[in-house]
Design a protein around this motif. Structure first.
Motif, mmCIF file in Angstrom:
data_model
loop_
_atom_site.group_PDB
_atom_site.id
_atom_site.type_symbol
_atom_site.label_atom_id
_atom_site.label_comp_id
_atom_site.label_asym_id
_atom_site.label_seq_id
_atom_site.Cartn_x
_atom_site.Cartn_y
_atom_site.Cartn_z
ATOM 1 N N ASN A 2 4.069 11.394 71.231
ATOM 2 C CA ASN A 2 4.241 11.882 69.864
ATOM 3 C C ASN A 2 3.632 13.271 69.697
ATOM 4 O O ASN A 2 4.254 14.148 69.099
ATOM 5 C CB ASN A 2 3.602 10.900 68.871
ATOM 6 N N LEU A 3 2.438 13.474 70.224
ATOM 7 C CA LEU A 3 1.775 14.771 70.081
ATOM 8 C C LEU A 3 2.563 15.888 70.766
ATOM 9 O O LEU A 3 2.668 16.994 70.235
ATOM 10 C CB LEU A 3 0.350 14.713 70.642
ATOM 11 N N LYS A 4 3.122 15.598 71.931
ATOM 12 C CA LYS A 4 3.923 16.607 72.638
ATOM 13 C C LYS A 4 5.149 16.992 71.819
ATOM 14 O O LYS A 4 5.453 18.175 71.647
ATOM 15 C CB LYS A 4 4.381 16.066 74.006
ATOM 16 N N ILE A 5 5.857 15.990 71.326
ATOM 17 C CA ILE A 5 7.062 16.247 70.534
ATOM 18 C C ILE A 5 6.697 16.944 69.230
ATOM 19 O O ILE A 5 7.375 17.886 68.802
ATOM 20 C CB ILE A 5 7.828 14.936 70.275
ATOM 21 N N LEU A 6 5.611 16.508 68.597
ATOM 22 C CA LEU A 6 5.163 17.120 67.346
ATOM 23 C C LEU A 6 4.857 18.599 67.548
ATOM 24 O O LEU A 6 5.243 19.438 66.727
ATOM 25 C CB LEU A 6 3.926 16.384 66.806
ATOM 26 N N GLU A 7 4.194 18.931 68.636
ATOM 27 C CA GLU A 7 3.869 20.342 68.895
ATOM 28 C C GLU A 7 5.141 21.161 69.115
ATOM 29 O O GLU A 7 5.236 22.302 68.656
ATOM 30 C CB GLU A 7 2.919 20.483 70.081
ATOM 31 N N ASN A 8 6.116 20.589 69.792
ATOM 32 C CA ASN A 8 7.394 21.293 69.978
ATOM 33 C C ASN A 8 8.085 21.526 68.633
ATOM 34 O O ASN A 8 8.590 22.620 68.373
ATOM 35 C CB ASN A 8 8.317 20.513 70.913
ATOM 36 N N LEU A 9 8.100 20.503 67.783
ATOM 37 C CA LEU A 9 8.714 20.633 66.457
ATOM 38 C C LEU A 9 7.961 21.661 65.605
ATOM 39 O O LEU A 9 8.579 22.426 64.857
ATOM 40 C CB LEU A 9 8.748 19.276 65.747
ATOM 41 N N TYR A 10 6.655 21.674 65.720
ATOM 42 C CA TYR A 10 5.789 22.623 65.009
ATOM 43 C C TYR A 10 6.250 24.058 65.294
ATOM 44 O O TYR A 10 6.310 24.897 64.392
ATOM 45 C CB TYR A 10 4.346 22.344 65.454
ATOM 46 N N LYS A 11 6.627 24.310 66.535
ATOM 47 C CA LYS A 11 7.118 25.650 66.910
ATOM 48 C C LYS A 11 8.579 25.842 66.513
ATOM 49 O O LYS A 11 8.944 26.886 65.970
ATOM 50 C CB LYS A 11 6.948 25.857 68.416
ATOM 51 N N GLU A 12 9.410 24.835 66.753
ATOM 52 C CA GLU A 12 10.845 24.931 66.494
ATOM 53 C C GLU A 12 11.169 25.203 65.029
ATOM 54 O O GLU A 12 12.090 25.972 64.735
ATOM 55 C CB GLU A 12 11.561 23.648 66.909
ATOM 56 N N VAL A 39 20.979 23.192 53.919
ATOM 57 C CA VAL A 39 20.223 23.214 55.178
ATOM 58 C C VAL A 39 21.021 22.481 56.260
ATOM 59 O O VAL A 39 21.578 21.403 56.014
ATOM 60 C CB VAL A 39 18.829 22.561 54.994
ATOM 61 N N ASP A 40 21.085 23.095 57.427
ATOM 62 C CA ASP A 40 21.753 22.487 58.573
ATOM 63 C C ASP A 40 21.184 21.089 58.823
ATOM 64 O O ASP A 40 19.959 20.905 58.780
ATOM 65 C CB ASP A 40 21.535 23.385 59.804
ATOM 66 N N VAL A 41 22.047 20.120 59.072
ATOM 67 C CA VAL A 41 21.642 18.722 59.242
ATOM 68 C C VAL A 41 20.654 18.565 60.397
ATOM 69 O O VAL A 41 19.664 17.834 60.284
ATOM 70 C CB VAL A 41 22.873 17.807 59.454
ATOM 71 N N GLU A 42 20.880 19.262 61.489
ATOM 72 C CA GLU A 42 19.979 19.160 62.642
ATOM 73 C C GLU A 42 18.576 19.669 62.289
ATOM 74 O O GLU A 42 17.571 19.053 62.647
ATOM 75 C CB GLU A 42 20.544 19.941 63.827
ATOM 76 N N LEU A 43 18.509 20.774 61.561
ATOM 77 C CA LEU A 43 17.214 21.313 61.127
ATOM 78 C C LEU A 43 16.533 20.337 60.176
ATOM 79 O O LEU A 43 15.341 20.056 60.307
ATOM 80 C CB LEU A 43 17.385 22.673 60.459
ATOM 81 N N LYS A 44 17.297 19.809 59.216
ATOM 82 C CA LYS A 44 16.741 18.844 58.265
ATOM 83 C C LYS A 44 16.173 17.636 58.991
ATOM 84 O O LYS A 44 15.075 17.169 58.700
ATOM 85 C CB LYS A 44 17.818 18.416 57.260
ATOM 86 N N ASP A 45 16.893 17.138 59.996
ATOM 87 C CA ASP A 45 16.420 15.985 60.774
ATOM 88 C C ASP A 45 15.137 16.312 61.535
ATOM 89 O O ASP A 45 14.237 15.484 61.631
ATOM 90 C CB ASP A 45 17.508 15.503 61.738
ATOM 91 N N LYS A 46 15.039 17.533 62.055
ATOM 92 C CA LYS A 46 13.810 17.952 62.758
ATOM 93 C C LYS A 46 12.629 18.020 61.789
ATOM 94 O O LYS A 46 11.507 17.670 62.136
ATOM 95 C CB LYS A 46 14.010 19.300 63.444
ATOM 96 N N ILE A 47 12.898 18.463 60.575
ATOM 97 C CA ILE A 47 11.849 18.556 59.551
ATOM 98 C C ILE A 47 11.355 17.157 59.191
ATOM 99 O O ILE A 47 10.144 16.914 59.129
ATOM 100 C CB ILE A 47 12.376 19.314 58.308
ATOM 101 N N VAL A 48 12.278 16.230 58.970
ATOM 102 C CA VAL A 48 11.913 14.847 58.658
ATOM 103 C C VAL A 48 11.121 14.247 59.821
ATOM 104 O O VAL A 48 10.083 13.607 59.618
ATOM 105 C CB VAL A 48 13.177 14.000 58.341
#
Length: 143
Positions: free
Chosen positions: A25-35, A104-113
């Motif tokens: 989770n932390l690895k993915i969260l950090e990637n999303l934090y940047k993305e 908002v692009d659906v993919e971006l919205k899903d990444k935000i959620v």
């Protein structure tokens, strides 16, 4: 004896599974934090956890309609900071503003959620550790 050993094995597997899930989770969260650009507002990833909570406006975080857009609302990530020395103790900070939710692009919205949920997942572990530590001095009273 076998029953006690089986329970111990199951418990050990569960604990190991949670630790693995937490690390992933932390690895993915950090990637999303940047993305999604949170790194532009919060320079260090670890500083993200100084916030008491992270919320979302413009889309649902409820299980029954997760990620569903709220038409006419703006998609925004809001963090709640806390300063015990300030007159106003809590303060909302925008970590990301993405415009009208329906645009908002659906993919971006899903990444935000996903970012919000993954933050809350890690924060729940931190809260658990915090209260466990707070209870340690009190154990002497309860044997």
């Amino acid at each position: 004896m076998s029953s006690a050993l089986d329970r111990l094995k199951n418990l050990t597997n569960k604990i190991s599974s949670y630790e693995t899930a937490r690390k992933d989770n932390l690895k993915i969260l950090e990637n999303l934090y940047k993305e999604i650009g949170i790194d532009e507002k919060v320079e260090e990833f670890s500083e993200l956890f100084n916030f008491k909570a992270v919320n979302l406006s413009g889309a649902s975080l409820l299980v029954e309609n997760l990620g569903e857009i709220k038409n006419g609302k703006y998609l925004q990530i809001l963090a709640i900071g806390y300063d015990k020395d300030a007159v106003v103790k809590s303060k909302n900070v925008s970590l990301g503003y993405f415009g009208k939710a329906e645009n908002v692009d659906v993919e971006l919205k899903d990444k935000i959620v996903e970012f919000i949920l993954r933050f809350r997942f890690e924060k729940s572990f931190m809260t658990l550790e915090h209260y466990h530590t707070m209870l340690l001095p009190l154990k002497k009273h309860n044997g």
